[in-house]
Design a protein around this motif. Structure first.
Motif, PDB file in Angstrom:
ATOM      1  N   TRP A 194       0.856  -1.188   0.000  1.00  0.00           N
ATOM      2  CA  TRP A 194       0.000   0.000   0.000  1.00  0.00           C
ATOM      3  C   TRP A 194       0.897   1.245   0.000  1.00  0.00           C
ATOM      4  N   TYR A 195       0.483   2.251  -0.753  1.00  0.00           N
ATOM      5  CA  TYR A 195       1.327   3.441  -0.951  1.00  0.00           C
ATOM      6  C   TYR A 195       0.550   4.705  -0.608  1.00  0.00           C
ATOM      7  N   ARG A 196       1.295   5.682  -0.090  1.00  0.00           N
ATOM      8  CA  ARG A 196       0.665   6.899   0.394  1.00  0.00           C
ATOM      9  C   ARG A 196       0.348   7.856  -0.763  1.00  0.00           C
ATOM     10  N   VAL A 197      -0.759   8.532  -0.665  1.00  0.00           N
ATOM     11  CA  VAL A 197      -1.126   9.572  -1.633  1.00  0.00           C
ATOM     12  C   VAL A 197      -0.509  10.879  -1.151  1.00  0.00           C
ATOM     13  N   GLY A 198       0.609  11.261  -1.766  1.00  0.00           N
ATOM     14  CA  GLY A 198       1.306  12.487  -1.369  1.00  0.00           C
ATOM     15  C   GLY A 198       1.618  12.473   0.128  1.00  0.00           C
ATOM     16  N   THR A 199       1.203  13.547   0.827  1.00  0.00           N
ATOM     17  CA  THR A 199       1.429  13.598   2.284  1.00  0.00           C
ATOM     18  C   THR A 199       0.099  13.483   3.018  1.00  0.00           C
ATOM     19  N   THR A 200      -0.937  12.958   2.321  1.00  0.00           N
ATOM     20  CA  THR A 200      -2.271  12.850   2.940  1.00  0.00           C
ATOM     21  C   THR A 200      -2.341  11.606   3.829  1.00  0.00           C
ATOM     22  N   ASP A 201      -3.518  11.401   4.405  1.00  0.00           N
ATOM     23  CA  ASP A 201      -3.752  10.180   5.187  1.00  0.00           C
ATOM     24  C   ASP A 201      -4.241   9.036   4.305  1.00  0.00           C
ATOM     25  N   TYR A 202      -4.340   9.277   2.995  1.00  0.00           N
ATOM     26  CA  TYR A 202      -4.875   8.246   2.084  1.00  0.00           C
ATOM     27  C   TYR A 202      -3.761   7.350   1.540  1.00  0.00           C
ATOM     28  N   TYR A 203      -4.141   6.087   1.365  1.00  0.00           N
ATOM     29  CA  TYR A 203      -3.216   5.088   0.824  1.00  0.00           C
ATOM     30  C   TYR A 203      -3.933   4.310  -0.274  1.00  0.00           C
ATOM     31  N   TYR A 204      -3.165   3.827  -1.262  1.00  0.00           N
ATOM     32  CA  TYR A 204      -3.774   2.987  -2.303  1.00  0.00           C
ATOM     33  C   TYR A 204      -3.021   1.666  -2.412  1.00  0.00           C
ATOM     34  N   GLU A 205      -3.743   0.656  -2.890  1.00  0.00           N
ATOM     35  CA  GLU A 205      -3.159  -0.678  -3.033  1.00  0.00           C
ATOM     36  C   GLU A 205      -2.417  -0.785  -4.370  1.00  0.00           C
ATOM     37  N   GLY A 206      -1.185  -1.303  -4.324  1.00  0.00           N
ATOM     38  CA  GLY A 206      -0.409  -1.592  -5.544  1.00  0.00           C
ATOM     39  C   GLY A 206       0.268  -2.933  -5.351  1.00  0.00           C
ATOM     40  N   GLY A 207      -0.504  -3.999  -5.515  1.00  0.00           N
ATOM     41  CA  GLY A 207      -0.032  -5.349  -5.180  1.00  0.00           C
ATOM     42  C   GLY A 207       1.258  -5.741  -5.883  1.00  0.00           C
TER      43      GLY A 207
END
Ligand SMILES: [Ca+2]
Ligand SMILES: [Ca+2]
Length: 545
Positions: A194-207
């Motif tokens: 899982w990777y962070r979206v910029g410096t936000t609290d959001y993360y996305y999956e990149g298996g």
């Protein structure tokens, strides 16, 4: 091609040529009686059936054939080699991804409805479809649904949207529909995929990779997008799809993956019921077989392929669990297992693919074993796949780039469509001759492959028949099976002894066969039938009909 030759010879010999034909026939009869030679099985007619039990050639366009001298393979290069592919007897092509991408392998798609400029234009693609169709070749595309490129406009929009949200704002699908196309979460999942979206609290999956964000199949809007992408390619005459990484749609959740596959399959078949679908569920038989419940025609047979698969093990390992008896049993087992999930399941055997070390290396550059492995793969029931370059015993192992080396057309790198290969590839030294040279040598790996596919194309039972083991004849060296299709039964006998000629007794009256329909032997020796006794050289296969 044999098919055309057979057709044309049937057209000749009319009217004024009758007498000449009669004299020629007499001459042939006299000669045949004189030296006791039967005509070569290769001259028999092929019997091509327009269904999904085909022989497929997997092409990595980047390394296949370059038409314009930039060192990168392209669609025009593929078109220029269709005669080569047809001559070998293939009637299906799987193109690895051709859509715009940031990588040389193109498994991260930026635009699902375009051609990567490195490979050419949409016009080139249309020409390719047309040229394939003229030759009776079905063309399937690699469709990567599990993830897109991080440069895909959907992901870019979603990423930028989340980055721009204020600290107290919640994301909304009304404001940015693409937000739900991917697997975003708020809060750090503390996982290395899982990777962070910029410096936000959001993360996305990149298996697979940070630049390959996983999509969210829970989004109906995303599913509609993929449906329109499928429409786009099928309207262009594409014959179906190879589905990448299907067990990662929902990693670890087979039932959910099967639901996604059912949706894709039903959609494709609603557009064209005779389309062909093959999925990559990289698992052992016990796991991938259950994916057949989705309705997808085929899944790659990871039990038989690869360096630790059944075919290589049979040829290189010793012991009872790797002998001919075990091989024959495994052929029946794979069929019964997949049919347990769906009666019309089509097995998809292959020896190696673009993710695996090439067979030549797995088999320690032993030309006899390479030839035998070709026969064992291509004579399997189902849709058999051959990775480009396997037909000439190409080299390639270690890092992925090495497994995708330039197709070895010729030793003169300035001509003949040779490509430069992936930038990070280590230099590959091919131990066997180039395709052009092997075509001129009747004992080459190329010509062995060609004979094997010809045998498959002459006898539709080989691809389509229901397999049963002949228990009375199978032993540690001989794998004997029958294949029954449309009320016709044939027998395949494999002599898997590396060194010994074998004599097999098979009663014609009991088993109901008449003759040898064709055979393959790695040293070129003849398989003979005398009475009920079949004499087979070491490493040979015979088809009795
Ligand atoms: Ca090029
Ligand atoms: Ca996924």
């Amino acid at each position: 091609m044999e098919r055309k030759r057979g057709y044309h010879s049937a057209q000749r010999g009319c009217c004024g040529l009758k007498r000449m034909r009669f004299v020629a026939l007499l001459l042939v009869l006299v000669l045949a009686a004189g030296c006791g030679k039967k005509s070569d099985w290769r001259s028999r007619e092929v019997n091509m059936i327009d269904d999904n039990y085909r022989t497929w050639y997997e092409i990595f366009v980047y390394s296949f054939c370059d038409s314009d001298g930039d060192g990168i393979g392209d669609l025009k290069g593929v078109i220029s080699k269709l005669d080569y592919i047809e001559e070998l007897g293939f009637n299906g092509i799987w193109l690895m991804p051709i859509m715009p991408s940031t990588t040389y392998h193109k498994y991260d798609v930026k635009d699902y409805e375009a051609i990567d400029p490195e490979y050419g234009t949409m016009e080139d693609f249309d020409t390719l479809v047309e040229e394939c169709s003229k030759r009776g070749i079905k063309l399937i595309l690699d469709l990567v649904l599990n993830h897109t490129s991080s440069k895909h406009p959907w992901f870019v929009a979603a990423y930028d949207y989340l980055k721009g949200l204020g600290p107290d704002e919640e994301p909304s699908v009304e404001e940015c529909p693409y937000y739900e196309y991917y697997n975003f979460v708020k809060g750090n999942p503390s996982s290395d995929t899982w990777y962070r979206v910029g410096t936000t609290d959001y993360y996305y999956e990149g298996g697979f990779w940070s630049e390959m964000p996983d999509v969210n199949f829970g989004s109906e809007a995303l599913r509609r997008e993929f449906e329109s992408i499928i429409d786009f390619w099928m309207a262009k005459g594409v014959g179906g799809f190879r589905l990448d990484a299907v067990k990662e749609f929902y990693s670890g959740y087979a039932t959910k993956n099967i639901e996604v596959l059912s949706w894709v399959n039903n959609y494709v078949k609603s557009v064209n019921p005779s389309a062909y679908m093959v999925g990559e569920a990289w698992e052992g038989l016990g796991v991938y077989a259950q994916y057949y419940a989705s309705g997808i025609d085929s899944f790659f047979n990871f039990d038989f392929g690869d360096s630790n698969g059944r075919i290589v093990k049979t040829l290189t390992y010793t012991g009872e669990s790797n002998n001919a008896q075990a091989y024959a049993k495994a052929l029946v087992k794979v069929q019964d297992t997949i049919r347990g999930y769906r009666e019309d399941a089509i097995d998809a055997p292959f020896l190696v693919n673009h993710d695996m070390g090439r067979a030549a290396g797995c088999l320690r550059y032993d030309e006899r074993k390479i030839k035998m492995s070709a026969a064992m793969n291509v004579l399997m029931s189902g849709s058999a796949f051959v990775y480009y370059g396997e037909e000439i015993g190409m080299t390639g192992s270690g890092k992925d780039e090495n497994k995708r080396a330039p197709m070895f057309w010729t030793t003169d790198s300035r001509v003949g469509g040779m490509t430069k290969g992936p930038a990070d590839m280590e230099p590959q030294e091919n131990r066997f001759a180039s395709a052009n040279d092997q075509m001129e040598n009747k004992d080459s790996i190329y010509n062995f492959y060609k004979d094997t596919i010809l045998l498959r194309n002459q006898n539709p039972e080989i691809a389509r028949g229901t397999v049963a083991r002949l228990e009375a004849v199978t032993d540690g060296d001989i794998a004997a099976i029958s294949k029954e299709y449309n009320g016709q039964k044939i027998y395949l006998l494999y002599n898997l002894s590396e060194t010994d000629e074998k004599k097999v007794e098979l009663s014609k009256s009991e088993y109901g066969y008449k003759e040898i329909a064709g055979y393959l032997s790695v040293d070129g020796g003849e398989v003979k039938l005398s009475g009920d006794t079949i004499t087979m050289p070491a490493y040979s296969v015979v088809v009795l009909k």
